[in-house]
Design a protein around this motif. Structure first.
Motif, mmCIF file in Angstrom:
data_model
loop_
_atom_site.group_PDB
_atom_site.id
_atom_site.type_symbol
_atom_site.label_atom_id
_atom_site.label_comp_id
_atom_site.label_asym_id
_atom_site.label_seq_id
_atom_site.Cartn_x
_atom_site.Cartn_y
_atom_site.Cartn_z
ATOM 1 N N UNK A 222 0.860 -1.189 0.000
ATOM 2 C CA UNK A 222 0.000 0.000 0.000
ATOM 3 C C UNK A 222 0.890 1.230 0.000
ATOM 4 N N UNK A 223 0.348 2.401 -0.355
ATOM 5 C CA UNK A 223 1.191 3.607 -0.417
ATOM 6 C C UNK A 223 1.907 3.884 0.894
ATOM 7 N N UNK A 224 3.153 4.275 0.760
ATOM 8 C CA UNK A 224 3.976 4.599 1.930
ATOM 9 C C UNK A 224 3.823 6.064 2.270
ATOM 10 N N UNK A 245 11.568 2.332 1.575
ATOM 11 C CA UNK A 245 10.462 2.338 2.523
ATOM 12 C C UNK A 245 9.303 1.551 1.917
ATOM 13 N N UNK A 246 8.592 0.829 2.752
ATOM 14 C CA UNK A 246 7.454 0.056 2.261
ATOM 15 C C UNK A 246 6.406 -0.113 3.340
ATOM 16 N N UNK A 247 5.177 -0.328 2.882
ATOM 17 C CA UNK A 247 4.087 -0.585 3.815
ATOM 18 C C UNK A 247 3.234 -1.706 3.217
ATOM 19 N N UNK A 326 1.614 5.665 10.651
ATOM 20 C CA UNK A 326 0.439 6.336 10.103
ATOM 21 C C UNK A 326 -0.225 7.293 11.066
ATOM 22 N N UNK A 327 0.560 7.911 11.932
ATOM 23 C CA UNK A 327 0.035 8.880 12.902
ATOM 24 C C UNK A 327 0.021 10.251 12.256
ATOM 25 N N UNK A 328 -1.008 11.033 12.512
ATOM 26 C CA UNK A 328 -1.170 12.300 11.796
ATOM 27 C C UNK A 328 -0.592 13.509 12.518
ATOM 28 N N UNK A 329 0.193 13.284 13.553
ATOM 29 C CA UNK A 329 0.725 14.409 14.323
ATOM 30 C C UNK A 329 2.077 14.037 14.906
ATOM 31 N N UNK A 330 2.917 15.076 15.127
ATOM 32 C CA UNK A 330 4.186 14.853 15.817
ATOM 33 C C UNK A 330 4.085 15.385 17.249
#
Length: 382
Positions: A222-224, A245-247, A326-330
């Motif tokens: 799936x897209x990385x 990189x891969x997912x 896949x977290x949307x925040x740092x």
């Protein structure tokens, strides 16, 4: 100009080495003769027609800054901060990127100076735009080394200024998360005459690999997410590195113990092409060790560079982690809590892709539902 400085400058004409100048600089700083050390640096930068090769002028100026930064005294630190942040033309062989210069200077200051000196200089110079980048990096360098600045008024005020100006480091807290306990263990050991550094990755022996019960699953790539390779961008831009990189999403959940050499080898990864299963090494690691691997890659760099140092190394570490899971925040607390739910592995292989010199890195993260895996691999050579 004092006679001693004048002679040192004249002796640079046509020189083939600067060992005598290094010895003189170290002596000035050791004896607290800060003005003489600064005077020599200013002379090699500003005095015309020295007749010395550019590398020698650069070496002398850099040695002054290094010696001052590593001397635990406020006057030495102040001089190093001002000299190291100054614009240079004659005493450098090529234009220097201001951000890289600031990172390197902050690293040296954090290594050599006390937190009291940092806070004092922050009080004196924190409002000055020319020093904000170095001071911001220095603060985070100290945090990685174990300092908690979360209740230090001056530091918090300065950090608020960075936050208001949307500085990239401002997303980092002023103390470490529990999971970051190993980061400081991989910082280079510095002295005036050199440095040494360990690495939490590199070529492994097949005997080091963990065996597991192989599970045959269907893996769909799936897209990385953008940013997985943040920690090794410096290897690619400044050295001979490459990264992959891969997912992958699986048709059913797997057991974390099934992530073995055979399992990783079955994934469509360029970095493992041509390697036999027996040549692939996979280990389950704690999240603390996985973070240390990613941090060291960014902070310490590859074969031909010094990396991003600790401040930006910490930032890029968490950028990579956020992309891996896949977290949307740092925002660190939430991100750290999420990352702790994943299972983490290190891997490498005796393949044609991995250089098998020293800079071989592989990190795999298995999702909490055990139905997806993200991978980062990198290698570099001298």
């Amino acid at each position: 100009m004092p006679d001693s400085i004048d002679k040192l400058v004249r002796d640079l004409r046509g020189t083939r080495d600067v060992n005598a100048h290094y010895k003189a600089i170290d002596g000035f700083v050791t004896r607290g003769e800060i003005d003489l050390a600064v005077g020599l640096a200013r002379a090699v930068e500003e005095r015309p027609d020295i007749g010395a090769p550019p590398w020698a002028l650069e070496a002398v100026f850099d040695r002054v800054v290094r010696a001052l930064a590593l001397c635990n005294a406020q006057d030495a630190a102040s001089a190093a901060l001002k000299l190291g942040s100054s614009f240079r033309t004659q005493s450098t062989q090529r234009p220097r990127a201001p951000l890289a210069t600031a990172r390197d200077l902050a690293f040296l200051l954090a290594t050599g100076q006390s937190n009291a000196t940092l806070v004092s200089l922050l009080d004196q110079l924190g409002h000055h735009a020319d020093y904000q980048e170095v001071l911001g990096c220095w603060i985070q360098e100290a945090v990685v080394r174990g300092t908690d600045f979360s209740r230090e008024t001056l530091v918090r005020r300065f950090w608020g200024q960075l936050l208001e100006s949307h500085h990239p480091l401002a997303v980092l807290p002023l103390c470490t998360e529990r999971l970051e306990a190993e980061l400081k263990d991989w910082l280079p050991q510095e002295r005036v005459g050199g440095s040494s550094c360990g690495m939490p990755y590199g070529p492994s022996r097949p005997a080091d690999s963990e065996s597991g019960s192989f599970e045959q699953v269907a893996a769909t790539e799936v897209p990385t997410a953008t940013g997985v390779a943040s920690v090794v961008v410096n290897w690619q831009e400044e050295s001979n590195g490459r990264a992959e990189a891969g997912r992958f999403r699986f048709d059913r959940p797997i057991q974390p113990s099934a992530v073995s050499a055979a399992f990783i080898k079955a994934l469509p990864l360029l970095c493992l092409e041509g390697a036999a299963v027996e040549q692939v090494v996979v280990r389950r690691v704690s999240i603390e060790r996985a973070l240390a691997i990613l941090f060291a890659a960014s902070a310490n760099g590859g074969a031909y560079n010094h990396g991003r140092r600790a401040a930006y190394g910490r930032l890029e570490l968490w950028q990579s982690v956020a992309s891996l899971i896949g977290h949307d925040s740092v925002e660190l607390q939430g991100l750290a809590n999420s990352a702790a739910q994943w299972s983490w592995y290190s891997f490498d292989a005796a393949s044609n892709w991995f250089e098998q010199v020293a800079w071989d890195l592989g990190v795999a993260a298995l999702s909490p539902d055990a139905a997806a895996m993200s991978i980062l691999a990198a290698t570099d050579t001298d």
